[in-house]
Design a protein around this motif. Structure first.
Motif, short mmCIF file in Angstrom:
data_model
loop_
_atom_site.label_atom_id
_atom_site.label_comp_id
_atom_site.label_asym_id
_atom_site.label_seq_id
_atom_site.Cartn_x
_atom_site.Cartn_y
_atom_site.Cartn_z
N ASN A 48 0.83 -1.21 0.00
CA ASN A 48 0.00 0.00 0.00
C ASN A 48 0.86 1.25 0.00
OD1 ASN A 48 -2.27 -1.53 0.03
ND2 ASN A 48 -2.63 -1.35 2.22
N ALA A 49 1.61 1.49 -1.09
CA ALA A 49 2.51 2.63 -1.12
C ALA A 49 1.72 3.93 -1.25
CB ALA A 49 3.51 2.50 -2.24
N GLY A 50 0.72 4.01 -2.12
CA GLY A 50 -0.05 5.23 -2.30
C GLY A 50 0.74 6.26 -3.08
N VAL A 51 0.93 7.46 -2.48
CA VAL A 51 1.69 8.54 -3.10
C VAL A 51 3.02 8.66 -2.36
CG1 VAL A 51 1.77 10.99 -3.67
CG2 VAL A 51 -0.43 9.76 -3.70
N THR A 52 4.11 8.55 -3.10
CA THR A 52 5.44 8.58 -2.50
C THR A 52 6.20 9.78 -2.99
OG1 THR A 52 5.48 6.16 -2.42
CG2 THR A 52 7.59 7.31 -2.19
N GLN A 53 6.75 10.55 -2.06
CA GLN A 53 7.54 11.74 -2.40
C GLN A 53 8.97 11.56 -1.91
OE1 GLN A 53 4.10 14.77 -1.01
NE2 GLN A 53 5.99 15.76 -1.72
N THR A 54 9.91 12.00 -2.75
CA THR A 54 11.32 12.05 -2.34
C THR A 54 11.96 13.32 -2.87
OG1 THR A 54 11.96 10.78 -4.30
CG2 THR A 54 11.61 9.53 -2.24
N PRO A 55 12.92 13.91 -2.14
CA PRO A 55 13.35 13.52 -0.80
C PRO A 55 12.37 14.05 0.25
CG PRO A 55 14.53 15.47 -1.47
CD PRO A 55 13.66 15.09 -2.65
N LYS A 56 12.58 13.72 1.50
CA LYS A 56 11.76 14.26 2.59
C LYS A 56 12.25 15.64 3.01
CE LYS A 56 10.19 9.88 4.52
NZ LYS A 56 8.86 10.06 3.92
N PHE A 57 13.53 15.85 2.94
CA PHE A 57 14.12 17.12 3.34
C PHE A 57 15.21 17.49 2.33
CE2 PHE A 57 12.20 17.07 7.47
CZ PHE A 57 12.16 15.74 7.84
N ARG A 58 15.39 18.79 2.12
CA ARG A 58 16.46 19.24 1.25
C ARG A 58 16.78 20.69 1.56
NH1 ARG A 58 18.37 17.77 -4.02
NH2 ARG A 58 20.35 18.90 -4.22
N ILE A 59 18.07 20.99 1.55
CA ILE A 59 18.53 22.37 1.68
C ILE A 59 19.23 22.75 0.39
CG2 ILE A 59 20.01 23.96 2.93
CD1 ILE A 59 19.64 22.22 5.41
N LEU A 60 18.81 23.84 -0.21
CA LEU A 60 19.40 24.33 -1.46
C LEU A 60 20.02 25.69 -1.24
CD1 LEU A 60 16.77 23.70 -4.30
CD2 LEU A 60 18.88 22.44 -3.88
N LYS A 61 21.03 25.98 -2.03
CA LYS A 61 21.56 27.34 -2.06
C LYS A 61 20.81 28.12 -3.14
CE LYS A 61 26.18 26.06 -0.48
NZ LYS A 61 27.63 26.07 -0.77
N ILE A 62 20.75 29.41 -2.96
CA ILE A 62 20.10 30.28 -3.95
C ILE A 62 20.70 30.03 -5.33
CG2 ILE A 62 19.75 32.68 -4.66
CD1 ILE A 62 19.74 33.42 -1.67
N GLY A 63 19.84 29.84 -6.32
CA GLY A 63 20.30 29.64 -7.69
C GLY A 63 20.46 28.19 -8.09
N GLN A 64 20.46 27.29 -7.13
CA GLN A 64 20.58 25.87 -7.46
C GLN A 64 19.27 25.35 -8.03
OE1 GLN A 64 22.05 24.06 -3.73
NE2 GLN A 64 24.02 23.73 -4.77
N SER A 65 19.36 24.19 -8.65
CA SER A 65 18.16 23.55 -9.21
C SER A 65 17.95 22.20 -8.56
CB SER A 65 18.31 23.37 -10.72
OG SER A 65 18.51 24.59 -11.36
N MET A 66 16.72 21.74 -8.58
CA MET A 66 16.45 20.40 -8.08
C MET A 66 15.09 19.93 -8.58
SD MET A 66 15.12 20.29 -4.14
CE MET A 66 14.87 18.54 -4.35
N THR A 67 14.91 18.63 -8.49
CA THR A 67 13.63 18.02 -8.86
C THR A 67 13.06 17.28 -7.67
OG1 THR A 67 14.30 17.75 -11.17
CG2 THR A 67 12.48 16.40 -10.39
N LEU A 68 11.81 17.61 -7.36
CA LEU A 68 11.08 16.87 -6.34
C LEU A 68 10.32 15.74 -7.04
CD1 LEU A 68 11.55 19.77 -5.14
CD2 LEU A 68 9.48 19.40 -3.81
N GLN A 69 10.52 14.54 -6.53
CA GLN A 69 9.91 13.39 -7.18
C GLN A 69 8.58 13.03 -6.52
OE1 GLN A 69 11.10 12.19 -9.89
NE2 GLN A 69 13.20 13.02 -9.87
N CYS A 70 7.65 12.58 -7.34
CA CYS A 70 6.35 12.11 -6.86
C CYS A 70 5.91 10.95 -7.72
CB CYS A 70 5.31 13.22 -6.92
SG CYS A 70 3.64 12.65 -6.48
N THR A 71 5.53 9.86 -7.09
CA THR A 71 5.03 8.72 -7.83
C THR A 71 3.84 8.11 -7.08
OG1 THR A 71 5.64 6.63 -8.90
CG2 THR A 71 6.60 7.06 -6.74
N GLN A 72 2.86 7.63 -7.84
CA GLN A 72 1.70 6.99 -7.23
C GLN A 72 1.43 5.65 -7.92
OE1 GLN A 72 -1.42 6.67 -8.97
NE2 GLN A 72 -1.02 8.02 -10.71
N ASP A 73 0.94 4.70 -7.14
CA ASP A 73 0.74 3.35 -7.66
C ASP A 73 -0.73 2.98 -7.68
OD1 ASP A 73 1.69 1.46 -4.65
OD2 ASP A 73 0.24 3.06 -4.99
#
Lengths: 113, 114
Positions: free
Chosen positions: B1-26
């Motif tokens: 029963n995974a449901g909706v899964t998000q990663t990461p749980k926590f993240r610290i970025l510096k100004i100007g950096q890029s990142m992708t928040l992941q989301c998957t549902q089953d």
């Protein structure tokens, strides 16, 4: 556009006391209304919803809400709260064909022993 | 029963950096949403998708991008992180988006931009 107003940002209450969390909405058409609960460090979970029919809606964990069309309100109630009910509660209204919910700003319920 | 899964749980970025928040549902849900939650402000819709290949802007889309190449995945991209993007991000899904349908939420990603 629809909107939701939660009248209290924080509600402190003693264990076993009754509680009412207030919610008003603005809409001139039929509405679907929801209450979601967010326990610390978790996502939101559906508590109850009103679609149509009986204006008194019962949800999980002993909560209930009453839809009042004339007052455009959907207040959440519980006759006797537990410590475990400490959480943030969000009232929401469905909007549009994309299934989006418009959320209120939330009410933090703090149950003290 | 995974449901909706998000990663990461926590993240610290510096100004100007890029990142992708992941989301998957089953749950084979067609509709997926990204919300941000700021203290005392409730949840605001960033982007949503009604199916693979179809996305649209919500209330607060500036500074974000999304894609939906599969039914299961709905990543959120921050290109040039700014302090104003410090928030808790929630992904949610539903089957048809019909009025009255329940949304299923992930457990959130707490992002700080410093």
């Amino acid at each position: 556009a629809q909107s939701v107003t939660q009248l209290d940002s924080q509600v402190p209450v003693f264990e076993e006391a009754p509680v009412e969390l207030r919610c008003n909405y603005s809409s001139s058409v039929s509405v679907y209304l929801f209450w979601y609960v967010q326990y610390p460090n978790q996502g939101l979970q559906l508590l109850l919803k009103y679609l149509s029919g009986s204006t008194l809606v019962k949800g999980i964990n002993g909560f209930e809400a009453e839809f009042n069309k004339s007052q455009t309100s959907f207040h959440l109630r519980k006759p006797s709260v537990h410590i475990s009910d400490t959480a943030e509660y969000f009232c929401a209204v469905h909007e549009g064909s994309q299934g989006n919910l418009i959320f209120g700003k939330g009410t933090k319920l703090s149950v003290k022993p | 029963n995974a449901g909706v899964t998000q990663t990461p749980k926590f993240r610290i970025l510096k100004i100007g950096q890029s990142m992708t928040l992941q989301c998957t549902q089953d749950m084979n849900h067609n509709y997926m949403y990204w919300y941000r939650q700021d203290p005392g402000m409730g949840l605001k819709l960033i982007y949503y998708s009604v199916g693979a290949g179809i996305t649209d802007k919500g209330e607060v889309p500036n500074g974000y991008n999304v894609s939906r190449s599969t039914t299961e995945d709905f990543p959120l991209r921050l290109e040039l992180a700014a302090p104003s993007q410090t928030s808790v991000y929630f992904c949610a899904s539903s089957y048809s988006g019909a009025g009255g349908e329940k949304l299923f939420f992930g457990s959130g990603t707490q992002l700080s931009v410093l």
